[in-house]
Structure formats: C-alpha cells, structure tokens
Write a protein that holds these residues in place. Structure first.
Motif, mmCIF file in Angstrom:
data_model
loop_
_atom_site.group_PDB
_atom_site.id
_atom_site.type_symbol
_atom_site.label_atom_id
_atom_site.label_comp_id
_atom_site.label_asym_id
_atom_site.label_seq_id
_atom_site.Cartn_x
_atom_site.Cartn_y
_atom_site.Cartn_z
ATOM 1 N N LEU A 26 0.826 -1.205 0.000
ATOM 2 C CA LEU A 26 0.000 0.000 0.000
ATOM 3 C C LEU A 26 0.859 1.253 0.000
ATOM 4 O O LEU A 26 2.026 1.213 0.430
ATOM 5 N N PRO A 27 0.291 2.379 -0.428
ATOM 6 C CA PRO A 27 1.035 3.639 -0.323
ATOM 7 C C PRO A 27 1.398 3.908 1.142
ATOM 8 O O PRO A 27 0.606 3.611 2.043
ATOM 9 N N PRO A 28 2.590 4.458 1.398
ATOM 10 C CA PRO A 28 3.033 4.679 2.778
ATOM 11 C C PRO A 28 2.038 5.453 3.644
ATOM 12 O O PRO A 28 1.838 5.116 4.815
ATOM 13 N N GLY A 29 1.383 6.469 3.090
ATOM 14 C CA GLY A 29 0.419 7.242 3.870
ATOM 15 C C GLY A 29 -0.768 6.407 4.311
ATOM 16 O O GLY A 29 -1.216 6.500 5.456
ATOM 17 N N ASP A 30 -1.280 5.569 3.407
ATOM 18 C CA ASP A 30 -2.410 4.707 3.746
ATOM 19 C C ASP A 30 -1.991 3.628 4.741
ATOM 20 O O ASP A 30 -2.739 3.287 5.659
ATOM 21 N N ARG A 31 -0.800 3.083 4.550
ATOM 22 C CA ARG A 31 -0.283 2.085 5.489
ATOM 23 C C ARG A 31 -0.226 2.684 6.891
ATOM 24 O O ARG A 31 -0.633 2.049 7.869
ATOM 25 N N ALA A 32 0.235 3.919 7.018
ATOM 26 C CA ALA A 32 0.319 4.583 8.327
ATOM 27 C C ALA A 32 -1.069 4.793 8.927
ATOM 28 O O ALA A 32 -1.262 4.603 10.133
ATOM 29 N N ILE A 33 -2.044 5.157 8.084
ATOM 30 C CA ILE A 33 -3.422 5.340 8.566
ATOM 31 C C ILE A 33 -3.965 4.028 9.131
ATOM 32 O O ILE A 33 -4.573 3.996 10.203
ATOM 33 N N ILE A 34 -3.736 2.943 8.431
ATOM 34 C CA ILE A 34 -4.233 1.629 8.878
ATOM 35 C C ILE A 34 -3.558 1.228 10.189
ATOM 36 O O ILE A 34 -4.212 0.784 11.132
ATOM 37 N N LYS A 35 -2.263 1.398 10.269
ATOM 38 C CA LYS A 35 -1.543 1.023 11.491
ATOM 39 C C LYS A 35 -1.994 1.866 12.684
ATOM 40 O O LYS A 35 -2.122 1.348 13.793
ATOM 41 N N ARG A 36 -2.251 3.156 12.458
ATOM 42 C CA ARG A 36 -2.756 4.007 13.548
ATOM 43 C C ARG A 36 -4.131 3.541 14.009
ATOM 44 O O ARG A 36 -4.417 3.507 15.205
ATOM 45 N N TYR A 64 -15.919 -10.219 9.957
ATOM 46 C CA TYR A 64 -16.153 -8.786 10.177
ATOM 47 C C TYR A 64 -15.207 -7.986 9.300
ATOM 48 O O TYR A 64 -14.118 -8.442 8.970
ATOM 49 N N GLU A 65 -15.628 -6.767 8.976
ATOM 50 C CA GLU A 65 -14.746 -5.833 8.287
ATOM 51 C C GLU A 65 -14.303 -4.773 9.279
ATOM 52 O O GLU A 65 -15.107 -4.240 10.036
ATOM 53 N N VAL A 66 -13.002 -4.505 9.294
ATOM 54 C CA VAL A 66 -12.466 -3.382 10.040
ATOM 55 C C VAL A 66 -12.551 -2.210 9.079
ATOM 56 O O VAL A 66 -12.034 -2.271 7.967
ATOM 57 N N ARG A 67 -13.211 -1.146 9.492
ATOM 58 C CA ARG A 67 -13.524 -0.040 8.582
ATOM 59 C C ARG A 67 -12.521 1.100 8.758
ATOM 60 O O ARG A 67 -12.472 1.726 9.810
ATOM 61 N N ILE A 68 -11.761 1.344 7.696
ATOM 62 C CA ILE A 68 -10.702 2.348 7.740
ATOM 63 C C ILE A 68 -10.751 3.172 6.456
ATOM 64 O O ILE A 68 -10.702 2.624 5.360
ATOM 65 N N SER A 69 -10.804 4.484 6.598
ATOM 66 C CA SER A 69 -10.765 5.373 5.439
ATOM 67 C C SER A 69 -9.340 5.837 5.218
ATOM 68 O O SER A 69 -8.727 6.433 6.110
ATOM 69 N N GLY A 70 -8.822 5.536 4.029
ATOM 70 C CA GLY A 70 -7.494 5.999 3.645
ATOM 71 C C GLY A 70 -7.622 7.265 2.824
ATOM 72 O O GLY A 70 -8.637 7.972 2.907
ATOM 73 N N ASN A 71 -6.629 7.553 2.032
ATOM 74 C CA ASN A 71 -6.659 8.717 1.151
ATOM 75 C C ASN A 71 -7.542 8.395 -0.057
ATOM 76 O O ASN A 71 -7.081 7.826 -1.033
ATOM 77 N N ASN A 72 -8.828 8.716 0.051
ATOM 78 C CA ASN A 72 -9.829 8.460 -0.991
ATOM 79 C C ASN A 72 -10.041 6.972 -1.257
ATOM 80 O O ASN A 72 -10.452 6.596 -2.351
ATOM 81 N N VAL A 73 -9.743 6.147 -0.278
ATOM 82 C CA VAL A 73 -9.906 4.699 -0.411
ATOM 83 C C VAL A 73 -10.518 4.166 0.886
ATOM 84 O O VAL A 73 -10.141 4.592 1.975
ATOM 85 N N GLU A 74 -11.455 3.236 0.752
ATOM 86 C CA GLU A 74 -12.047 2.587 1.925
ATOM 87 C C GLU A 74 -11.399 1.222 2.104
ATOM 88 O O GLU A 74 -11.680 0.294 1.348
ATOM 89 N N TYR A 75 -10.502 1.127 3.074
ATOM 90 C CA TYR A 75 -9.843 -0.142 3.354
ATOM 91 C C TYR A 75 -10.720 -0.967 4.279
ATOM 92 O O TYR A 75 -11.337 -0.439 5.204
ATOM 93 N N ARG A 76 -10.745 -2.269 4.013
ATOM 94 C CA ARG A 76 -11.575 -3.181 4.795
ATOM 95 C C ARG A 76 -10.822 -4.479 5.072
ATOM 96 O O ARG A 76 -11.147 -5.532 4.512
#
Length: 137
Positions: A26-36, A64-76
């Motif tokens: 994943l892009p580094p920014g999105d990876r950081a969002i998910i880890k946070r 279950y889905e873990v709901r995380i909004s990245g940079n214009n992407v909905e990670y699940r």
C-alpha cells in the motif's frame, strides 16, 4: 493505557504473513493510517460501528470488516474474533468501492469468500495458521 485487544494474522501455507504482505504493497500514507487505526482499536474496550461491522449474510459468518478510510480509499481488512479472548485475527486485506448509483464492490472481488475459507482453514490448525500482528513493520 493498557491494551484490551491483541491482533493476530493469518500465516499461509508458505509461512507468509498475508496482512504484512498486503500492508507492504500500500502507499506509505495509507499504510500509516491503517496502522494508527489498529493501534487505536487495541485500546478500545468495546468495538462498535463505525470501527467494525459484521458482514451480512449467513455465508459470511463470522467475518467482520475493520472499517478504515485511507486517502480516498475505503480499506476493509477482514477477520474474525478469536481464537482467544480479546483477540481479533486479520485474514485478508481488502478495499471496498461504493458509489451512489451502484452496489459496493470489493477488491479483491472474492475477498469475503476468501476470508470465510481462511477462517475454516484456521479452525483446523490454529497454531499453524495464526501469527502475531507486528505493528512495527
């Protein structure tokens, strides 16, 4: 503050941590969002929407889905509660795309079905297929 929860991950037949592999792509920014988000969730005693949501339909039980909004992407990232108390096992990383005029679509398209199959594999040998989530990677 102590952690209430521990995250576990699916280790496939080749010994690969599939969540770490997914995150690394994943892009580094999105990876950081998910880890946070995962670090935050470890400290929350009770998980409710919008943090997590049970997938609809009996065929998806108990995923279950873990709901995380990245940079214009909905990670699940998908997973299930267990195997132990206050543990949640992440089995596959996914994205969910939705629009006003269409039904939500998943990437990979078979993410929900794969998550259920992985859950069933894990039930056969938890020690073999479950590893520790490494938030430092």
């Amino acid at each position: 503050m102590d952690n209430y929860w521990t995250f576990k991950v699916f280790i496939n037949e080749k010994g690969i941590d599939v969540i770490d592999r997914w995150l690394s792509r994943l892009p580094p920014g999105d990876r950081a969002i998910i880890k946070r988000r995962l670090a935050y969730m470890k400290k929350v005693e009770v998980w409710e929407p919008p943090l997590v949501k049970k997938l609809q339909g009996k065929r998806n039980d108990p995923i279950y889905e873990v709901r995380i909004s990245g940079n214009n992407v909905e990670y699940r990232p998908l997973g299930f509660y267990g195997p132990g108390e206050k543990e949640f096992t992440l089995v596959i990383g996914a994205r969910k795309k939705s629009g006003k005029s269409r039904k939500p679509s998943w990437e990979p398209s078979e993410a929900r079905e794969t998550a259920k199959k992985i859950y069933e594999i894990i039930q056969q040998d938890k020690d073999k297929y479950i590893g520790e989530y490494n938030e430092d990677k």
